[in-house]
Scaffold this active site. Structure first.
Site, PDB file in Angstrom:
ATOM      1  N   GLY A 157       1.325   5.964  -1.566  1.00  0.00           N
ATOM      2  CA  GLY A 157       2.491   7.103  -1.467  1.00  0.00           C
ATOM      3  C   GLY A 157       1.555   8.204  -1.131  1.00  0.00           C
ATOM      4  N   GLU A 207      -1.817   0.840  -4.083  1.00  0.00           N
ATOM      5  CA  GLU A 207      -1.192  -0.041  -2.377  1.00  0.00           C
ATOM      6  C   GLU A 207      -1.470   1.073  -1.957  1.00  0.00           C
ATOM      7  OE1 GLU A 207       2.584  -1.352  -3.939  1.00  0.00           O
ATOM      8  OE2 GLU A 207       2.017  -2.977  -5.440  1.00  0.00           O
ATOM      9  N   PRO A 208      -2.310   1.701  -1.103  1.00  0.00           N
ATOM     10  CA  PRO A 208      -2.897   2.789  -0.425  1.00  0.00           C
ATOM     11  C   PRO A 208      -2.629   2.279   1.115  1.00  0.00           C
ATOM     12  CG  PRO A 208      -4.357   2.391  -1.030  1.00  0.00           C
ATOM     13  CD  PRO A 208      -3.738   1.370  -2.246  1.00  0.00           C
ATOM     14  N   GLY A 209      -1.785   3.315   1.646  1.00  0.00           N
ATOM     15  CA  GLY A 209      -1.654   2.897   3.627  1.00  0.00           C
ATOM     16  C   GLY A 209      -1.749   3.540   3.762  1.00  0.00           C
ATOM     17  N   ARG A 210      -1.257   4.487   4.120  1.00  0.00           N
ATOM     18  CA  ARG A 210      -1.100   5.980   5.279  1.00  0.00           C
ATOM     19  C   ARG A 210      -2.510   6.847   4.795  1.00  0.00           C
ATOM     20  NH1 ARG A 210       3.841   8.345   7.181  1.00  0.00           N
ATOM     21  NH2 ARG A 210       4.382   7.803   5.510  1.00  0.00           N
ATOM     22  N   TYR A 212      12.190   9.957  11.558  1.00  0.00           N
ATOM     23  CA  TYR A 212      12.008  10.956  10.314  1.00  0.00           C
ATOM     24  C   TYR A 212      12.063  13.029  10.657  1.00  0.00           C
ATOM     25  CZ  TYR A 212      10.382   7.140   8.904  1.00  0.00           C
ATOM     26  OH  TYR A 212      10.052   5.309   8.401  1.00  0.00           O
ATOM     27  N   CYS A 228      16.405   5.297  27.346  1.00  0.00           N
ATOM     28  CA  CYS A 228      17.838   6.765  27.155  1.00  0.00           C
ATOM     29  C   CYS A 228      18.477   7.285  25.793  1.00  0.00           C
ATOM     30  CB  CYS A 228      18.764   6.022  28.307  1.00  0.00           C
ATOM     31  SG  CYS A 228      17.300   5.013  30.020  1.00  0.00           S
ATOM     32  N   GLU A 229      17.749   8.073  25.872  1.00  0.00           N
ATOM     33  CA  GLU A 229      18.356   7.980  24.308  1.00  0.00           C
ATOM     34  C   GLU A 229      18.090  10.098  24.290  1.00  0.00           C
ATOM     35  OE1 GLU A 229      18.735   7.632  20.561  1.00  0.00           O
ATOM     36  OE2 GLU A 229      18.802   5.374  21.337  1.00  0.00           O
ATOM     37  N   TYR A 253       2.261   3.602  10.606  1.00  0.00           N
ATOM     38  CA  TYR A 253       3.654   3.146  10.870  1.00  0.00           C
ATOM     39  C   TYR A 253       3.859   4.043  12.343  1.00  0.00           C
ATOM     40  CZ  TYR A 253       3.549   3.304   5.191  1.00  0.00           C
ATOM     41  OH  TYR A 253       3.477   2.468   4.199  1.00  0.00           O
TER      42      TYR A 253
HETATM   43  N1  LLP Z   1       3.677  -0.472  -1.444  1.00  0.00           N
HETATM   44  C1  LLP Z   1       5.024  -0.628  -1.533  1.00  0.00           C
HETATM   45  C2  LLP Z   1       5.753  -0.830  -2.869  1.00  0.00           C
HETATM   46  C3  LLP Z   1       5.362   0.266  -0.818  1.00  0.00           C
HETATM   47  O1  LLP Z   1       6.900   0.217  -0.148  1.00  0.00           O
HETATM   48  C4  LLP Z   1       4.971   1.227   0.512  1.00  0.00           C
HETATM   49  C5  LLP Z   1       5.286   1.837   1.646  1.00  0.00           C
HETATM   50  C6  LLP Z   1       3.670   2.225  -0.085  1.00  0.00           C
HETATM   51  C7  LLP Z   1       3.217   0.518  -1.216  1.00  0.00           C
HETATM   52  C8  LLP Z   1       2.136   2.325   0.542  1.00  0.00           C
HETATM   53  O2  LLP Z   1       3.095   3.758   0.961  1.00  0.00           O
HETATM   54  P1  LLP Z   1       2.164   4.516   1.604  1.00  0.00           P
HETATM   55  O3  LLP Z   1       0.895   5.011   0.807  1.00  0.00           O
HETATM   56  O4  LLP Z   1       1.287   3.801   3.182  1.00  0.00           O
HETATM   57  O5  LLP Z   1       2.570   6.143   1.855  1.00  0.00           O
HETATM   58  N2  LLP Z   1       7.646   4.162   8.401  1.00  0.00           N
HETATM   59  C9  LLP Z   1       8.047   5.001   6.952  1.00  0.00           C
HETATM   60  C10 LLP Z   1       6.572   5.352   5.588  1.00  0.00           C
HETATM   61  C11 LLP Z   1       7.357   4.051   5.366  1.00  0.00           C
HETATM   62  C12 LLP Z   1       6.591   3.551   3.833  1.00  0.00           C
HETATM   63  C13 LLP Z   1       7.084   2.430   3.036  1.00  0.00           C
HETATM   64  N3  LLP Z   1       6.556   1.646   2.051  1.00  0.00           N
HETATM   65  C14 LLP Z   1       7.309   6.200   7.396  1.00  0.00           C
HETATM   66  O6  LLP Z   1       6.449   6.397   8.614  1.00  0.00           O
HETATM   67  O7  LLP Z   1       7.138   7.184   7.462  1.00  0.00           O
END
Ligand code: LLP
Length: 431
Positions: free
Chosen positions: A239, A273-276, A316, A344-345, A373
């Protein structure tokens, strides 16, 4: 810090001019930087130095096998939310014991797949899921290591579509219902309760919501131990936000400091659980200008990339920085324009009234912070094939997903018997 920068007037990904990749690969394509992936991963793990921590990269942010493998080589585990992501993580070389399976709706097949793979942790989101997992684990004579995802009722103060930690969100189990689920889990065959999980949302730009949520979870650990559970893992989710344009999220170091403070003395292994924060600024979307259309006093710059490639601005209202691949002269004039895709939107817009230097057909534009994402949320809308993905490493690059072909899109479909009964790909081949 990332490795996309102008050199000699040309935007480079590490040591490779983006225009060179575009000429060889064709637009639109996603371009990822190995050095940036490595740097972001190490900044995050350095921020947790001395903490007993496992970093399980959230595959949902960018599921390309080459990206996952780059992170696996640095020691990352994986947080997955589907059987497909699990297979990706394992194929890319993540050890099964370093896989966490999250998600509110894991199917029977997905649970079975994960049990067969002997993954490290299931994050359970309902009593019903726990019962099913127990049945499947007992039948297979294996033990599932389980954390219950607790919903702490904290507002992450982010976009409402990516906020997950309030009671009105579908995720997790609120305390005290969670307490009953733990009691049930302790009595079920095939289940070993190991921890507590929490995830309150994404693109979070202040520490406060994390601090509040983590504080509540630490308190819950104490109560669960008092109930007799051996809680030894605390999964704090992902997050942490990133700068897209003007945002100033806390640094991983500040985040790590806060985590240390809140979890002091809790005596658990921590999971993240880092993603972004790992992949967001390690990727860009490269696109070519098709037309510059001046009408009704506005300038519409029409790109060959669209909302099917990068959905975030449409879904978003996300603001992504956009740069021309050729560096504008220091004294170049700047004109407000709408940067749009061909779909076409009316919502297929990357930016409105964005000041940009004058652009002409065939110029390359680079949409930043598209590593997270981006490709994972793309679709075939308007009959558009999926864009290619490229990974740069120093002065070399390779295609890590080629452009999808139209034949591949049509190949999944067939005409039913009462309409002539044929497979689209066979018909095209015969023609
Ligand atoms: N763990 C869980 C359980 C999650 O649901 C998520 C993201 C993460 C970890 C990773 O979160 P991050 O570190 O990436 O913030 N499509 C949206 C973002 C959806 C995130 C969903 N869950 C966007 O483009 O902003």
């Amino acid at each position: 810090m990332d490795h996309f920068a102008y050199r000699d007037g040309e935007l480079h990904a590490e040591d490779v001019p983006v225009a060179r990749i575009a000429a060889e690969v064709g637009t639109p394509f996603f371009c990822y930087s190995t050095a940036t992936l490595r740097r972001h991963y190490s900044v995050f793990s350095d921020a947790l130095a001395g903490v007993d921590a496992t970093i399980c990269y959230a595959v949902k942010a960018n599921a390309n096998l080459a990206v996952i493998r780059t992170l696996a080589q640095l020691g990352a585990g994986a947080d997955v939310v589907s059987g497909g992501e699990l297979e990706r993580a394992l194929t890319a070389g993540i050890a099964p014991e370093h896989v966490v399976f999250s998600g509110v709706g894991k199917s029977r097949n997905e649970l079975t797949l994960a049990l067969d793979a002997r993954i490290g942790q299931f994050n359970i989101e309902s009593a019903e899921e726990l019962e099913l997992l127990s049945k499947l684990a007992a039948a297979a004579d294996v033990t599932a290591r389980v954390a219950v995802r607790v919903n702490p009722d904290v507002d992450a103060e982010t976009h409402k579509k990516i906020s997950t930690g309030r009671h009105k969100d579908k995720f997790g189990i609120p305390w005290p219902e969670a307490r009953d689920v733990y009691a049930r889990g302790a009595a079920l065959p095939g289940i070993e309760i190991i921890g507590v999980a929490v995830h309150i949302g994404s693109q979070i730009t202040t520490l406060k919501p994390f601090e509040t949520a983590f504080g509540r979870i630490v308190d819950i650990v104490g109560r669960l131990r008092a109930d007799g559970h051996d809680i030894r893992r605390l999964d704090l989710g992902g997050g942490l936000g990133v700068p897209y344009e003007s945002e100033t999220p806390p640094s991983p170091a500040e985040y790590g400091e806060m985590v240390r403070k809140v979890t002091l003395g809790v005596g658990c292994e921590l999971v993240f659980e880092p993603g972004r924060v790992i992949v967001g600024n390690a990727g860009v979307l490269v696109s070519r200008v098709l037309y510059v259309k001046n009408s009704a006093g506005r300038t519409f710059t029409v790109l060959d990339a669209a909302m099917n490639d990068l959905l975030r601005p449409s879904l978003y209202n996300a603001r992504h920085a956009i740069l021309p691949a050729r560096e504008p002269a220091a004294d170049a004039e700047s004109l407000p324009m709408d940067i749009v895709g061909p779909i076409c939107e009316s919502g297929d817009v990357f930016a409105r009234d964005r000041p940009m230097p004058p652009l002409v057909t065939d110029d390359l534009l680079v949409i930043r912070t598209a590593g997270a994402y981006g490709a994972v949320m793309s679709s075939n809308y308007n009959g558009r094939p999926l864009a290619a993905e490229v990974l740069v490493n120093g002065d070399v690059f390779e295609i890590v997903r080629r452009h999808q072909t139209t034949a591949e899109m049509l190949g999944l479909e067939r005409i039913p018997s009462w309409l002539g009964g044929f497979d689209a790909d066979r018909e095209r081949g015969a023609a």
